[in-house]
Design a protein around this motif. Structure first.
Motif, PDB file in Angstrom:
ATOM      1  N   ASP A 213      54.488  35.923  82.751  1.00  0.00           N
ATOM      2  CA  ASP A 213      55.176  36.205  81.806  1.00  0.00           C
ATOM      3  C   ASP A 213      55.341  35.419  80.751  1.00  0.00           C
ATOM      4  N   ALA A 214      54.812  35.492  79.579  1.00  0.00           N
ATOM      5  CA  ALA A 214      54.800  34.254  78.354  1.00  0.00           C
ATOM      6  C   ALA A 214      56.424  34.040  78.055  1.00  0.00           C
ATOM      7  N   LYS A 215      57.112  34.964  77.829  1.00  0.00           N
ATOM      8  CA  LYS A 215      58.615  34.397  77.594  1.00  0.00           C
ATOM      9  C   LYS A 215      59.234  33.651  78.478  1.00  0.00           C
ATOM     10  N   GLN A 216      59.090  33.997  79.997  1.00  0.00           N
ATOM     11  CA  GLN A 216      59.609  33.250  81.008  1.00  0.00           C
ATOM     12  C   GLN A 216      58.805  31.777  80.853  1.00  0.00           C
ATOM     13  N   PHE A 217      57.689  31.826  80.913  1.00  0.00           N
ATOM     14  CA  PHE A 217      56.912  30.603  81.162  1.00  0.00           C
ATOM     15  C   PHE A 217      57.472  29.677  79.865  1.00  0.00           C
ATOM     16  N   ASN A 218      57.592  29.978  78.668  1.00  0.00           N
ATOM     17  CA  ASN A 218      57.912  29.441  77.503  1.00  0.00           C
ATOM     18  C   ASN A 218      59.391  28.595  78.035  1.00  0.00           C
ATOM     19  N   GLU A 219      60.209  29.098  78.732  1.00  0.00           N
ATOM     20  CA  GLU A 219      61.295  28.350  79.155  1.00  0.00           C
ATOM     21  C   GLU A 219      61.033  27.387  80.159  1.00  0.00           C
ATOM     22  N   VAL A 220      59.976  27.833  80.913  1.00  0.00           N
ATOM     23  CA  VAL A 220      59.565  26.507  82.064  1.00  0.00           C
ATOM     24  C   VAL A 220      59.021  25.362  81.110  1.00  0.00           C
ATOM     25  N   THR A 221      58.341  26.037  80.068  1.00  0.00           N
ATOM     26  CA  THR A 221      57.637  24.729  79.274  1.00  0.00           C
ATOM     27  C   THR A 221      58.785  23.999  78.630  1.00  0.00           C
ATOM     28  N   LYS A 222      59.874  24.709  77.924  1.00  0.00           N
ATOM     29  CA  LYS A 222      60.923  23.651  77.287  1.00  0.00           C
ATOM     30  C   LYS A 222      61.598  22.986  78.168  1.00  0.00           C
TER      31      LYS A 222
END
Length: 192
Positions: free
Chosen positions: A75-84
Motif C-alpha cells: 500500500d503506497a500510503k503505508q509504505f510512504n510512512e516506512v520510507t519516512k
C-alpha cells in the motif's frame, strides 16, 4: 574358385579390421574431442553458465499479522510512512523528488524511496507472497533483479523469508545492508 577367393578376402579383411574395443575407444576419443572443442568454442564466445552469481537471503520477524505486513509492503500510503522512517537516517532519500507509488496489480509499477528503487510486481498473493522485478535507478538500463518476500505466520507475528537474485555483480554487500536499513528496521518501527 571365386568362393575360395571371397572367403580369403573376408578372412584378411576381418584380421585387419579393428576390434569392438578399438571401435568403442575410437568413438569415445572422437566424441570427447568434439565435446572439448565445443567447450573451448563456448568459452571463447562467452556462452557459458555462470556459477558465481551472487544472491541475498534474509529473514526478519515482525510483531504483526501477515495481512498487516503485506499491506505495509503493498500500500503506497503505508509504505510512504516506512520510507519516512528510513529517510530520517538516510539523507539521500527524498520524497520531494518522487512520491511513493505502488500499484496494487500484478504487472503494475512501483517507485520507492524518492524514485531510487523502481520495478513491477510479478506476483502478488495476498498475505502470502510478493515477487517483484526490482532495480536501483543507477543500474544500466534494462537491468532488473528479482526479489521475493514470503510471509510466514510465526506465532502472533510474521516472518519474512526474503530472497534477492539477479542483481549486478559486486552489489551484494550494499544491497544486503540496504534491505536491513531501508526495509526491515523501519518496517519494524512502523508495525510496532
Amino acid at each position: 574358385m571365386k568362393t575360395i577367393m571371397s572367403e580369403r578376402r573376408n578372412h584378411d579383411a576381418l584380421a585387419n579390421s579393428p576390434t569392438r574395443r578399438q571401435l568403442i575407444a575410437g568413438a569415445a576419443v572422437t566424441f570427447g574431442g568434439l565435446a572439448l572443442g565445443l567447450t573451448r568454442v563456448r568459452a571463447a564466445t562467452g556462452e557459458g553458465i555462470s556459477r558465481a552469481a551472487e544472491s541475498i537471503h534474509q529473514e526478519a520477524v515482525f510483531k504483526a499479522s501477515r495481512n498487516r505486513v503485506y499491506e505495509a509492503l503493498t500500500d503506497a500510503k503505508q509504505f510512504n510512512e516506512v520510507t519516512k522512517i528510513a529517510a530520517a537516517k538516510d539523507p539521500a532519500i527524498s520524497l520531494e523528488k518522487s512520491p511513493t507509488v505502488i500499484s496494487p496489480e500484478v504487472g503494475g509499477a512501483f517507485s520507492l524511496f524518492g524514485g531510487i528503487i523502481v520495478g513491477r510486481h510479478l506476483e502478488l498473493v495476498p498475505n502470502t507472497r510478493i515477487v517483484q522485478a526490482w532495480r536501483v535507478s543507477y543500474w544500466d538500463p534494462g537491468a532488473y533483479s528479482i526479489v521475493k518476500f514470503e510471509l510466514v505466520e510465526e506465532g502472533t507475528g510474521t516472518r519474512i523469508v526474503f530472497d534477492h537474485t539477479g542483481f549486478p555483480k559486486g552489489d551484494a554487500e550494499t544491497l544486503a545492508s540496504g534491505w536491513k536499513a531501508h526495509y526491515w528496521e523501519p518496517l519494524a518501527k512502523f508495525l510496532a
